[in-house]
Design an enzyme around this catalytic site. Structure first.
Site, PDB file in Angstrom:
ATOM      1  N   ALA A  89      -9.817   7.278 -22.594  1.00  0.00           N
ATOM      2  CA  ALA A  89     -10.796   8.169 -21.960  1.00  0.00           C
ATOM      3  C   ALA A  89     -10.315   9.620 -21.995  1.00  0.00           C
ATOM      4  O   ALA A  89     -11.107  10.542 -22.198  1.00  0.00           O
ATOM      5  CB  ALA A  89     -11.036   7.735 -20.517  1.00  0.00           C
ATOM      6  N   ASP A 109      -7.772   6.208  -5.813  1.00  0.00           N
ATOM      7  CA  ASP A 109      -6.635   7.130  -5.942  1.00  0.00           C
ATOM      8  C   ASP A 109      -6.952   8.594  -5.631  1.00  0.00           C
ATOM      9  O   ASP A 109      -6.047   9.434  -5.581  1.00  0.00           O
ATOM     10  CB  ASP A 109      -6.024   7.016  -7.353  1.00  0.00           C
ATOM     11  CG  ASP A 109      -7.042   7.235  -8.468  1.00  0.00           C
ATOM     12  OD1 ASP A 109      -7.994   8.001  -8.279  1.00  0.00           O
ATOM     13  OD2 ASP A 109      -6.864   6.627  -9.561  1.00  0.00           O
ATOM     14  N   HIS A 151     -14.857   1.719  -3.436  1.00  0.00           N
ATOM     15  CA  HIS A 151     -13.810   0.828  -2.919  1.00  0.00           C
ATOM     16  C   HIS A 151     -12.890   1.530  -1.924  1.00  0.00           C
ATOM     17  O   HIS A 151     -11.782   1.067  -1.674  1.00  0.00           O
ATOM     18  CB  HIS A 151     -12.999   0.219  -4.082  1.00  0.00           C
ATOM     19  CG  HIS A 151     -13.806  -0.742  -4.905  1.00  0.00           C
ATOM     20  ND1 HIS A 151     -13.402  -1.207  -6.142  1.00  0.00           N
ATOM     21  CD2 HIS A 151     -14.997  -1.339  -4.664  1.00  0.00           C
ATOM     22  CE1 HIS A 151     -14.307  -2.040  -6.618  1.00  0.00           C
ATOM     23  NE2 HIS A 151     -15.291  -2.129  -5.745  1.00  0.00           N
ATOM     24  N   TYR A 204       0.837  -1.208   0.000  1.00  0.00           N
ATOM     25  CA  TYR A 204       0.000   0.000   0.000  1.00  0.00           C
ATOM     26  C   TYR A 204       0.870   1.256   0.000  1.00  0.00           C
ATOM     27  O   TYR A 204       0.547   2.248  -0.660  1.00  0.00           O
ATOM     28  CB  TYR A 204      -1.029  -0.022   1.141  1.00  0.00           C
ATOM     29  CG  TYR A 204      -2.214  -0.860   0.717  1.00  0.00           C
ATOM     30  CD1 TYR A 204      -3.227  -0.308  -0.058  1.00  0.00           C
ATOM     31  CD2 TYR A 204      -2.268  -2.214   1.015  1.00  0.00           C
ATOM     32  CE1 TYR A 204      -4.285  -1.076  -0.517  1.00  0.00           C
ATOM     33  CE2 TYR A 204      -3.321  -2.993   0.567  1.00  0.00           C
ATOM     34  CZ  TYR A 204      -4.327  -2.419  -0.198  1.00  0.00           C
ATOM     35  OH  TYR A 204      -5.363  -3.183  -0.675  1.00  0.00           O
TER      36      TYR A 204
HETATM   37  P1  OAD Z   1      -9.592  -3.307 -14.492  1.00  0.00           P
HETATM   38  O1  OAD Z   1      -8.102  -3.335 -14.422  1.00  0.00           O
HETATM   39  O2  OAD Z   1     -10.333  -4.592 -14.329  1.00  0.00           O
HETATM   40  O3  OAD Z   1     -10.038  -2.684 -15.880  1.00  0.00           O
HETATM   41  C1  OAD Z   1      -9.496  -1.496 -16.373  1.00  0.00           C
HETATM   42  C2  OAD Z   1     -10.131  -1.207 -17.722  1.00  0.00           C
HETATM   43  O4  OAD Z   1      -9.637   0.024 -18.178  1.00  0.00           O
HETATM   44  C3  OAD Z   1      -9.829  -2.255 -18.788  1.00  0.00           C
HETATM   45  O5  OAD Z   1     -11.048  -2.695 -19.367  1.00  0.00           O
HETATM   46  C4  OAD Z   1      -8.978  -1.477 -19.823  1.00  0.00           C
HETATM   47  O6  OAD Z   1      -9.244  -1.867 -21.152  1.00  0.00           O
HETATM   48  C5  OAD Z   1      -9.446  -0.053 -19.593  1.00  0.00           C
HETATM   49  N1  OAD Z   1      -8.467   0.999 -19.935  1.00  0.00           N
HETATM   50  C6  OAD Z   1      -7.112   0.983 -19.803  1.00  0.00           C
HETATM   51  N2  OAD Z   1      -6.586   2.157 -20.181  1.00  0.00           N
HETATM   52  C7  OAD Z   1      -7.637   2.956 -20.556  1.00  0.00           C
HETATM   53  C8  OAD Z   1      -7.747   4.305 -21.026  1.00  0.00           C
HETATM   54  N3  OAD Z   1      -6.684   5.082 -21.189  1.00  0.00           N
HETATM   55  N4  OAD Z   1      -8.992   4.774 -21.302  1.00  0.00           N
HETATM   56  C9  OAD Z   1     -10.085   3.998 -21.149  1.00  0.00           C
HETATM   57  N5  OAD Z   1     -10.043   2.731 -20.701  1.00  0.00           N
HETATM   58  C10 OAD Z   1      -8.835   2.216 -20.404  1.00  0.00           C
HETATM   59  O7  OAD Z   1     -10.083  -2.202 -13.449  1.00  0.00           O
HETATM   60  P2  OAD Z   1     -11.508  -1.999 -12.788  1.00  0.00           P
HETATM   61  O8  OAD Z   1     -12.596  -2.340 -13.719  1.00  0.00           O
HETATM   62  O9  OAD Z   1     -11.496  -0.654 -12.184  1.00  0.00           O
HETATM   63  O10 OAD Z   1     -11.171  -3.693  -6.642  1.00  0.00           O
HETATM   64  O11 OAD Z   1     -11.448  -3.068 -11.634  1.00  0.00           O
HETATM   65  C11 OAD Z   1     -12.456  -3.102 -10.691  1.00  0.00           C
HETATM   66  C12 OAD Z   1     -11.913  -3.522  -9.360  1.00  0.00           C
HETATM   67  O12 OAD Z   1     -11.135  -4.711  -9.480  1.00  0.00           O
HETATM   68  C13 OAD Z   1     -10.917  -2.564  -8.727  1.00  0.00           C
HETATM   69  O13 OAD Z   1     -11.532  -1.458  -8.114  1.00  0.00           O
HETATM   70  C14 OAD Z   1     -10.238  -3.437  -7.714  1.00  0.00           C
HETATM   71  C15 OAD Z   1     -10.031  -4.687  -8.544  1.00  0.00           C
HETATM   72  O14 OAD Z   1     -10.070  -5.873  -7.867  1.00  0.00           O
HETATM   73  C16 OAD Z   1     -10.725  -3.751  -5.393  1.00  0.00           C
HETATM   74  O15 OAD Z   1      -9.547  -3.604  -5.096  1.00  0.00           O
HETATM   75  C17 OAD Z   1     -11.794  -4.002  -4.383  1.00  0.00           C
END
Ligand code: OAD
Length: 252
Positions: free
Chosen positions: A231, A104, A119, A67
């Protein structure tokens, strides 16, 4: 340069209530790794060894170090154009809420006010027992557990695997999804529930749902429009197109 349909522009120009779900992808252009992408955090570390109460009790030094490592990255980065565009959009709609899976704090740093952190927030710690939040009481090498006045152990203020999401934030997020005219899903793989249900819920209740992601997700087939790309590029372009569209409508 993306192109935006008349339907999308009209929806965004006339919406009263806008909801947004963001995930790790929105912070990539700020320099923070995703969880499941090519350089994703979970590709290098096993979640159950770092992000669970079991891990914290078994190996607190390792969990704290991890962390602290992530905090040091976050202290150095800045919001990117996607965060700033959302903050600007908030000031233009009567109702605008971001539900974020990110820990973040970059939405707040960009100026967004109405944020539901599903989260938690990595920049804080909290008591495991009474829930009291701490900004500074953190890890000290060789002293893995710090205690709250109530006797509880202090830990990072994030949701770990096997833990429930904060009830109020979750309930509010579902209420927002149900009443949104337009709902965005930005930079999330839509793999982690219940957050991944929010855009689906919004669609069920009649919102126009827009996805922005580098690649297709399990959500892509269910939304009204899915943009493949960054994005930090697509969202500012979209918002600029909405302003132009509104100005054109006024001058007609
Ligand atoms: P993921 O890492 O699962 O997904 C991130 C997404 O962002 C992917 O689908 C990428 O294709 C997309 N991506 C990457 N760069 C990008 C950009 N520049 N613009 C747009 N999209 C982009 O992350 P989350 O969906 O946030 O939970 O994951 C959900 C949760 O899983 C997190 O909050 C965490 C993890 O386990 C906990 O820690 C409780």
């Amino acid at each position: 340069m993306s192109t935006f349909s008349q339907e999308l522009l009209e929806k965004l120009a006339t919406a009263k209530s806008v909801g947004v779900l963001t995930g790790a992808g929105i912070s990539v252009e700020s320099g923070i790794a995703t969880f499941r992408g090519h350089d994703g955090i979970w590709k290098k570390f096993k979640p159950e060894e770092l992000a669970s109460m079991d891990a914290f009790l078994k190996n607190p030094e390792l969990v704290w170090e991890w962390y602290e490592y992530r905090r040091q990255i976050i202290y150095k980065v800045k919001p990117n154009p996607a965060h700033f565009t959302l903050a600007e959009m908030e000031s233009c709609y009567p109702e605008f809420t971001i539900s974020t899976q990110n820990v973040d704090g970059l939405h707040a740093l960009a100026g967004s006010k109405n944020i539901l952190e599903l989260h938690g927030n990595i920049l804080y710690n909290r008591c495991n027992q009474c829930g009291k939040k701490f900004k500074d009481t953190g890890y000290e090498k060789g002293k893995p557990f710090q205690y709250c006045n109530c006797g509880g152990k202090i830990r990072p203020d994030v949701v770990w695997f096997g833990e429930p999401l904060p009830a109020q934030e979750l309930e509010k997020s579902f209420n927002v999804a149900a009443k949104s005219d337009v709902y965005f899903s930005i930079g999330t793989s839509a793999n982690v529930y219940p957050a991944a249900m929010l855009p689906v819920e919004a669609k069920l209740y009649g919102a126009y749902v827009i996805e922005i992601n580098l690649e297709k997700t399990t959500l892509s087939g269910q939304v009204d429009v899915s943009f493949l790309g960054k994005a930090g590029e697509i969202l500012p372009e979209m918002w600029q197109a909405v302003q132009k569209y509104k100005n054109k409508k006024i001058s007609i």
